[in-house]
Design an enzyme around this catalytic site. Sequence first.
Site, PDB file in Angstrom:
ATOM      1  N   GLU A 133      54.141  36.949  56.496  1.00 30.26           N
ATOM      2  CA  GLU A 133      53.838  35.795  55.632  1.00 30.26           C
ATOM      3  C   GLU A 133      53.151  36.283  54.417  1.00 30.26           C
ATOM      4  O   GLU A 133      52.964  37.408  54.011  1.00 30.26           O
ATOM      5  CB  GLU A 133      52.621  35.299  56.638  1.00 30.26           C
ATOM      6  CG  GLU A 133      51.434  35.874  56.946  1.00 30.26           C
ATOM      7  CD  GLU A 133      50.746  35.521  58.033  1.00 30.26           C
ATOM      8  OE1 GLU A 133      51.144  35.171  59.241  1.00 30.26           O
ATOM      9  OE2 GLU A 133      49.362  35.581  57.896  1.00 30.26           O
ATOM     10  N   LYS A 135      50.610  37.152  51.194  1.00 26.99           N
ATOM     11  CA  LYS A 135      49.295  37.649  51.332  1.00 26.99           C
ATOM     12  C   LYS A 135      48.577  36.902  50.232  1.00 26.99           C
ATOM     13  O   LYS A 135      49.054  37.116  49.145  1.00 26.99           O
ATOM     14  CB  LYS A 135      49.283  39.325  51.032  1.00 26.99           C
ATOM     15  CG  LYS A 135      47.971  39.636  50.991  1.00 26.99           C
ATOM     16  CD  LYS A 135      47.950  41.511  51.051  1.00 26.99           C
ATOM     17  CE  LYS A 135      46.878  41.872  50.786  1.00 26.99           C
ATOM     18  NZ  LYS A 135      45.716  41.206  50.082  1.00 26.99           N
ATOM     19  N   ASP A 137      46.323  35.463  47.409  1.00 24.02           N
ATOM     20  CA  ASP A 137      45.275  36.132  46.617  1.00 24.02           C
ATOM     21  C   ASP A 137      44.323  35.361  46.001  1.00 24.02           C
ATOM     22  O   ASP A 137      44.303  34.230  45.086  1.00 24.02           O
ATOM     23  CB  ASP A 137      46.154  36.907  45.403  1.00 24.02           C
ATOM     24  CG  ASP A 137      45.249  37.813  44.544  1.00 24.02           C
ATOM     25  OD1 ASP A 137      44.405  38.199  44.907  1.00 24.02           O
ATOM     26  OD2 ASP A 137      45.778  38.194  43.473  1.00 24.02           O
ATOM     27  N   TYR A 246      45.279  31.688  58.522  1.00 24.74           N
ATOM     28  CA  TYR A 246      46.061  32.487  58.667  1.00 24.74           C
ATOM     29  C   TYR A 246      45.784  33.689  60.138  1.00 24.74           C
ATOM     30  O   TYR A 246      46.605  34.365  60.479  1.00 24.74           O
ATOM     31  CB  TYR A 246      46.710  33.538  57.675  1.00 24.74           C
ATOM     32  CG  TYR A 246      45.591  34.105  56.679  1.00 24.74           C
ATOM     33  CD1 TYR A 246      44.806  34.834  57.468  1.00 24.74           C
ATOM     34  CD2 TYR A 246      45.460  33.777  55.434  1.00 24.74           C
ATOM     35  CE1 TYR A 246      43.830  35.570  56.686  1.00 24.74           C
ATOM     36  CE2 TYR A 246      44.556  34.287  55.005  1.00 24.74           C
ATOM     37  CZ  TYR A 246      43.878  35.426  55.386  1.00 24.74           C
ATOM     38  OH  TYR A 246      42.626  35.808  54.669  1.00 24.74           O
ATOM     39  N   LYS A 342      52.356  45.426  49.632  1.00 22.31           N
ATOM     40  CA  LYS A 342      51.795  45.166  48.110  1.00 22.31           C
ATOM     41  C   LYS A 342      53.101  45.139  47.332  1.00 22.31           C
ATOM     42  O   LYS A 342      53.724  46.094  47.039  1.00 22.31           O
ATOM     43  CB  LYS A 342      50.748  45.941  47.760  1.00 22.31           C
ATOM     44  CG  LYS A 342      49.489  46.035  48.618  1.00 22.31           C
ATOM     45  CD  LYS A 342      48.703  44.967  48.317  1.00 22.31           C
ATOM     46  CE  LYS A 342      47.540  45.715  47.098  1.00 22.31           C
ATOM     47  NZ  LYS A 342      46.359  44.493  47.034  1.00 22.31           N
ATOM     48  N   CYS A 436      34.211  33.462   6.737  1.00 22.28           N
ATOM     49  CA  CYS A 436      35.505  33.116   7.567  1.00 22.28           C
ATOM     50  C   CYS A 436      36.566  34.031   6.652  1.00 22.28           C
ATOM     51  O   CYS A 436      36.790  34.182   5.511  1.00 22.28           O
ATOM     52  CB  CYS A 436      35.557  31.623   7.105  1.00 22.28           C
ATOM     53  SG  CYS A 436      37.117  31.237   7.460  1.00 22.28           S
ATOM     54  N   CYS A 439      38.458  31.011   4.650  1.00 26.09           N
ATOM     55  CA  CYS A 439      38.003  30.591   3.351  1.00 26.09           C
ATOM     56  C   CYS A 439      36.738  31.200   2.916  1.00 26.09           C
ATOM     57  O   CYS A 439      36.123  30.518   1.868  1.00 26.09           O
ATOM     58  CB  CYS A 439      37.755  28.820   3.696  1.00 26.09           C
ATOM     59  SG  CYS A 439      36.308  28.678   4.695  1.00 26.09           S
ATOM     60  N   CYS A 454      33.324  28.712  11.443  1.00 28.33           N
ATOM     61  CA  CYS A 454      33.313  28.538  10.131  1.00 28.33           C
ATOM     62  C   CYS A 454      32.989  27.018  10.179  1.00 28.33           C
ATOM     63  O   CYS A 454      33.854  26.116  10.744  1.00 28.33           O
ATOM     64  CB  CYS A 454      34.702  28.862   9.573  1.00 28.33           C
ATOM     65  SG  CYS A 454      35.030  28.016   7.943  1.00 28.33           S
ATOM     66  N   CYS A 459      38.354  23.985   5.791  1.00 27.28           N
ATOM     67  CA  CYS A 459      38.839  25.369   5.624  1.00 27.28           C
ATOM     68  C   CYS A 459      40.196  25.206   6.192  1.00 27.28           C
ATOM     69  O   CYS A 459      40.827  24.427   7.023  1.00 27.28           O
ATOM     70  CB  CYS A 459      37.878  26.103   6.887  1.00 27.28           C
ATOM     71  SG  CYS A 459      38.999  27.572   7.199  1.00 27.28           S
TER      72      CYS A 459
END
Length: 698
Positions: A133, A135, A137, A246, A342, A436, A439, A454, A459
């Site tokens: 089944e 795994k 995460d 599970y 895995k 910035c 500009c 900014c 700008c």
Amino acid sequence: MYTSQDEQRLYQQAKTLLTSESGNVEQDIEALREVINYADWKYYVQSEPVLADVEYDTLFKKLKGLEEQYPEQVTADSPTQRVALGLSEKFPAVSHLVPMLSLDNTYNADDLRDWDRRCRELAGTDQIEYCAEPKYDGASVSVIYEDGKLTRGATRGDGIMGEDVTVNIKQIRSMPLSAGFTKEGISQIEIRGEVVIHKDVFAEYNRQRAAEGLSPLANPRNAASGTLRILDPREVGKRKLSVTLYHISDYTLERGKDVPAKLHTHYDSLEYLYSLGFPTPVREMKRFSNIEDVIKFCDEFEQKRDDLPFEVDGLVIKVNQFDLQDRMGMTTHHPRWAVAYKFKARQATSKLQRVEFQVGRTGSVTPVAKIEPVPIGGVTVTSISLFNEDVVREKDLHIGDTVLVERAGDVIPYIVKPLAELRDGSEEKIVFPTHCPVCNEALERPEEEAVWRCININCPAQVVERIIHFASKDAMDIRNLGGANILKFYDLELLKDIPGIYHLDFDKIKQLEGFGEKSITNLRTAIDNSKKQPLNRVIFGLGIRHVGETMAKTLANAVNHIRELYDWDEEKLVSLEDVGPKVAASVAHFFHNPENRHMIDLLEKEGVNLESHHKSQRQAEGGLLGKTFLFTGTLSHFKRSDAEAMVEDKGGTLLSGVSSKLNYLVVGEDAGSKLEKAKKLGTVTILTETEFLELITK
Ligand code: IVH
């Protein structure tokens, strides 16, 4: 599980309860709980909603109303009780009934063959069945049911003690608050599972965070375990967690009861849990009688891992027979009868070459790491957002560092950490700009914010980003007007602001390289079509800070015309659902600004729709409330997704199969078994595409 008779009865019951009550309060409350639990199961466990959102909400409100009127009728397992009160302190520590062990890992076929050999030795037989089944995460949890009621949910903690997060676990809509264990004489049971956030939910959550100027969460795993520990259960509820159970780790039988046959094997135990309404891996799990078939399954499954709606980092292979499991026992670290296989890691290392600073549409200056190109999970990664200065400082990143990069599934790549042990002293500090980069305006870092900004709203970087955002897919969806074209038009002074999109000089564009007759026509049509987009998209497109797609819908639904928002103050704004003070301040600030009002007026003059049609009103007027639809065969008059949207827009519900609940089956060409079944039932109205159009436009 529900039998099809149960389903039919509950569906009818739901429909009846929508419009009438029996007058007997106790009976009504019971009936409402029954249908809401059923609707939750269909929605969250089976992914096949049976009720329209409005219908569900109506039933839920009815139950809530009755319980408020008759508080003595409230029970802990009522669906209304998922919404619990906030916690004041950190979560108390609780011990697990059985320690939550970890799993041993395998990485290839030979590892699995070795494990199989050991299993057969320990079990003393070759007649082992294996169960494989996913795994998951996420964050592991254990839940306890006593006399059929969910009484405790805890995180893994150190495996012996975990945190009692019952209130938050109750927020997970697919977790049953009660289940029929007593029928089998089970008085107490401890079940283990994984709490996860589905990839699409996670992506939407991060989009919202980005809209609010917050840095995105790294991955669904962190998001799930972080969410379980949030102190406000209402917030937990909003995050839409999912769960899969599970493993049954412990159970107590009433005196004189025998172990039920369902609890002789792992496979049957998960089917049993599923039959009681629990989400379990039944759809994905498989049984095998030899390890070579398991290995084949592992290979196939790994290929499909990205197609799943949730993240998996491998498969878990378990000995199926419980008597063999008992014989094999466990180490202090892991059971000997289970092993994780895995999948290939989605991590790689690379060199951080330099950091660029990009100016976003709200002026935020984002550091972006440029790394030596590295392939991860089939994609070459070269650029990674570092979000803000704090992230760079926390991770202690330096130019020249070797960095660990992760890219999981659809998740954007991110830098996990630098490998400090590989430094040779030549690494350099990352210096943040004070002005910035576009500009040259001095940057500011507002209090309580993690980003430098900014503040020059003219700008060029911001102006271009604002236009790009307005035209983007989730906003006005103007195809053919992507970032590259917008930048080109801006540089050539053909486009200087958002309303400018609607009076582009196509004669000049025609003379540009790469713009043929056809692409001009497409662009023109896309721009024209965007004028009809619903108001929520316009509001989202305006790029108001802290206003993501969901918030834009809330605002659009609250008014008939965008101009009404000019007069709303913060107080009125916070009265809307989910609008907090930060959003309210930002929205009010935006609409009080004369320049923004001027821009909106210009959009109206250009013919852009600024009116709202409240969805519920539309649905009520739509006249399909309570009617169910299914489409089958090849449709030639319209796209199926469009037709389905029309049904929902008018209050109808879509079903996924033919049953007595179905009112209308719309048939296209080459309709097959669904049409046959509907004819046989005799209760379904069969419509051609034209008849459907007539019905829906009536
Ligand atoms: S069984 C006593 N099954 O993986 C056996 N674990 O890396 C208990 N996990 O701590 C574990 N999916 O949190 C099992 N289908 C699955 C799983 C699973 C994910 C997690 C679990 C465990 C971790 C070990």
